[in-house]
Design an enzyme around this catalytic site. Structure first.
Site, short mmCIF file in Angstrom:
data_model
loop_
_atom_site.label_atom_id
_atom_site.label_comp_id
_atom_site.label_asym_id
_atom_site.label_seq_id
_atom_site.Cartn_x
_atom_site.Cartn_y
_atom_site.Cartn_z
CG PHE A 137 -12.45 -8.99 4.38
CD1 PHE A 137 -12.30 -8.30 5.21
CD2 PHE A 137 -12.60 -10.63 4.43
CE1 PHE A 137 -11.58 -8.53 6.31
CE2 PHE A 137 -11.72 -10.57 5.25
CZ PHE A 137 -11.48 -10.07 6.42
CG ASP A 220 -12.14 -14.27 -2.36
OD1 ASP A 220 -12.20 -15.63 -1.51
OD2 ASP A 220 -11.24 -13.95 -1.58
CE LYS A 253 -15.39 -16.81 6.00
NZ LYS A 253 -15.32 -16.21 6.39
C1 PLP Z 1 -14.04 -13.69 0.35
C2 PLP Z 1 -12.88 -13.40 1.66
N1 PLP Z 1 -11.84 -13.43 1.07
C3 PLP Z 1 -10.90 -14.14 2.62
C4 PLP Z 1 -10.77 -14.26 3.69
C5 PLP Z 1 -10.06 -14.47 5.35
O1 PLP Z 1 -10.70 -15.87 5.00
P1 PLP Z 1 -9.28 -16.28 6.31
O2 PLP Z 1 -10.32 -15.28 7.55
O3 PLP Z 1 -9.94 -17.60 6.92
O4 PLP Z 1 -7.94 -16.13 6.53
C6 PLP Z 1 -12.08 -13.85 4.58
C7 PLP Z 1 -13.40 -13.99 5.31
O5 PLP Z 1 -14.12 -13.27 6.23
C8 PLP Z 1 -13.51 -14.08 2.81
O6 PLP Z 1 -14.77 -13.44 3.49
#
Ligand code: PLP
Length: 394
Positions: A137, A220, A253
Site C-alpha cells: 500500500f 516507503d 504520518k
Molecule cells: C506505507 C504507506 N505509504 C503511503 C501511505 C499514504 O499516506 P497518506 O494517506 O498520507 O497519503 C500510507 C497510508 O497509510 C502508508 O501506510
C-alpha cells in the site's frame, strides 16, 4: 455534535469515501480521546500510526502555537528557517540525504516516482519500469495507487501507470521482471496490507538485485518510519534486513504528529536529478508544519521513543499472546497485528463500545499502533478491554 447528526451531515455534504464508526471526537490528551458525550477512549490506533507522541503533547502544542503567532506560510519562492532545520535534522538521522517536503504520504511517493524517472532520464537510460510488491500500500493518488498491489483498490481506477510489475514479497522473482527496471518500491512491514514484515531472505534478494542491476531501492517508511518499529527507520534494523540501505525513502504520518507534512528523502546523486521547476507543492514544508515536525523529532530523540517502541512493543506482544481468542501476533515494535479466532470488525465495534479504539486490517486481523508514549498500565487496560470484547464476540 452527536453521532446521528454527524452521520446525517456526512450523508448530505461529504463524499462517501470513508466507513466511519458512530463516534464524534472532540478532544484528546496523551493516549486518550474524548467524545461528544464526554466518554473517554484509550487510543490503540493513533490516527493510523500518526499521533506517535500522543494527543496534544505539550511540547508540540507549544511549538505549534509559538510558530502560529509568528509565521504560517510564505510559499517555496522564499526561504524559511523551520524547513531548512527540518531537512538538516532528517539528514542527521541517516548521515545522508536531501529532502522534498509535501503534505501527505501519497505525495511523498509521487515525488519518489518522479525523482526516479528524472534520474534515469539524466543517465540517458530508458528505465521506466518499476517493481512493487503484491499486497503493498503506497497511497491513493493515481501514481501511488499504481504501485499499490491490492487489486480491489486499483480496479475501479484503471488504467493506472503502465510498466509496474508486481512480485510476491515471500518469493520475489525479480529476474523475470524484464529489462529497464528503474526502481523497486518496498514497505519493510506491509502495514495496511495486514502488518506483514518482509522476510529477511526477500529483503536480501531485493537488495542484491538492486546492487547488481543498478535499480534504485525506494523504501516507503510513511507508516514504519520515525521510531514506530523500534528504530528511527525500519531499514535500520540490521538484525532483520542486513545492511539494506535505500536510495530513496518516504516519510509521512508521524512526522507532524497529526499536522500534515511528509517527506521524500533521496541520496545526493538521485536528489540532484531534480532542477528548479521539476517538482513543487504549494504547502510543502511550510513553516507551521515544519516547526512542528522539528519539535516532534526533538521529543522522539530526547524521550528515546525508538527504545520505547521496542520495549512497550515487546510488552504488548506478550500480553496479547496470553489473551484467549488470539491465535498469533506479528509485527515489529509498536506496529503489531493479532490474528484472532473471531470476526475482527465485530471485535472493533465491541471494543469501541467499551472505550478502546482498535482497527481491523483483515477479516480476522486487528492492528495495534498506539502512541509510542504508552505506559504498561495503559497497555494492560487496553488488553483487558480487548479480552472482554473477544469473549463477547465468540
Ligand atoms: C506505507 C504507506 N505509504 C503511503 C501511505 C499514504 O499516506 P497518506 O494517506 O498520507 O497519503 C500510507 C497510508 O497509510 C502508508 O501506510
Amino acid at each position: 455534535m452527536d453521532p446521528r447528526t454527524a452521520h446525517d451531515l456526512e450523508s448530505r455534504y461529504l463524499m462517501p469515501t470513508y466507513r466511519r464508526a458512530p463516534v464524534v471526537f472532540v478532544a484528546g490528551e496523551g493516549c486518550y480521546l474524548l467524545d461528544s458525550d464526554g466518554r473517554r477512549y484509550l487510543d490503540f490506533v493513533s490516527g493510523i500510526a500518526t499521533v506517535s507522541l500522543g494527543h496534544c503533547h505539550p511540547r508540540v502544542v507549544g511549538a505549534l502555537s509559538s510558530q502560529a503567532s509568528r509565521l504560517w506560510h510564505t510559499s517555496n519562492l522564499f526561504y524559511t528557517e523551520p524547513q531548512l532545520r527540518l531537512a538538516e535534522r532528517l539528514a542527521g538521522l541517516t548521515g545522508w540525504g536531501k529532502a522534498f517536503f509535501a503534505s501527505s504520504g501519497a505525495e511523498a511517493i509521487e515525488c519518489a516516482l518522479k525523482v526516479v524517472r528524472k534520474y534515469w532520464r539524466i543517465q540517458g537510460e530508458d528505465r521506466t519500469r518499476i517493481v512493487a510488491l503484491k499486497n503493498s500500500f503506497h497511497g491513493r493518488t493515481l501514481g501511488a495507487l499504481s504501485l499499490t498491489g491490492q487489486p480491489p483498490k486499483r480496479r475501479p481506477f484503471e488504467p493506472l501507470l503502465p510498466e509496474i510489475v508486481f512480485v510476491d514479497p515471500i518469493d520475489p522473482q525479480l529476474e523475470s521482471c524484464g529489462d529497464g527496471v528503474g526502481a523497486v518500491f518496498v514497505e519493510l512491514v506491509q502495514a495496511e496490507g495486514g502488518v506483514h514484515p518482509l522476510p529477511p531472505d526477500s529483503a536480501e534478494r531485493i537488495a542484491r538485485y538492486c546492487s547488481e542491476t543498478g535499480a534504485l531501492l525506494v523504501v516507503d517508511e510513511v507508516q514504519t518510519g520515525l521510531c514506530r518499529t523500534g528504530s528511527w527507520f525500519a531499514w535500520q534494523h540490521e538484525r532483520l534486513w542486513g545492511d539494506l540501505e535505500p536510495d530513496v525513502f518516504t516519510l509521512g504520518k508521524a512526522l507532524g504528529n497529526g499536522i500534515p507534512i511528509s517527506a521524500c528523502i533521496a541520496k545526493e546523486q538521485v536528489a540532484g536529478a531534480f532542477e528548479p521547476g521539476d517538482h513543487a507543492t504549494t504547502l510543502g514544508g511550510a513553516p507551521l508544519a515544519a516547526a512542528v515536525a522539528c519539535e516532534v523529532l526533538a521529543v522522539m530523540e530526547q524521550e528515546r521513543l525508538y527504545e520505547a517502541a521496542r520495549r512497550q512493543g515487546d510488552y504488548l506482544r506478550r500480553k496479547l499472546e496470553e489473551v484467549a481468542g488470539v491465535v498469533s501476533v506479528r509485527g515489529l515494535g509498536l506496529l503489531l497485528a493479532a490474528e484472532i479466532e473471531t470476526d475482527a470488525a465485530s471485535v472493533v465495534s465491541r471494543a469501541l463500545e467499551a472505550g478502546l479504539l482498535l482497527n481491523a486490517v483483515g477479516e480476522r486481523s486487528l492492528r495495534f499502533a498506539p502512541p509510542l508514549v504508552i505506559t504498561e498500565t495503559e497497555i494492560d487496560e487496553g488488553v483487558e478491554i480487548l479480552s472482554k470484547a473477544l469473549r463477547e464476540t465468540e
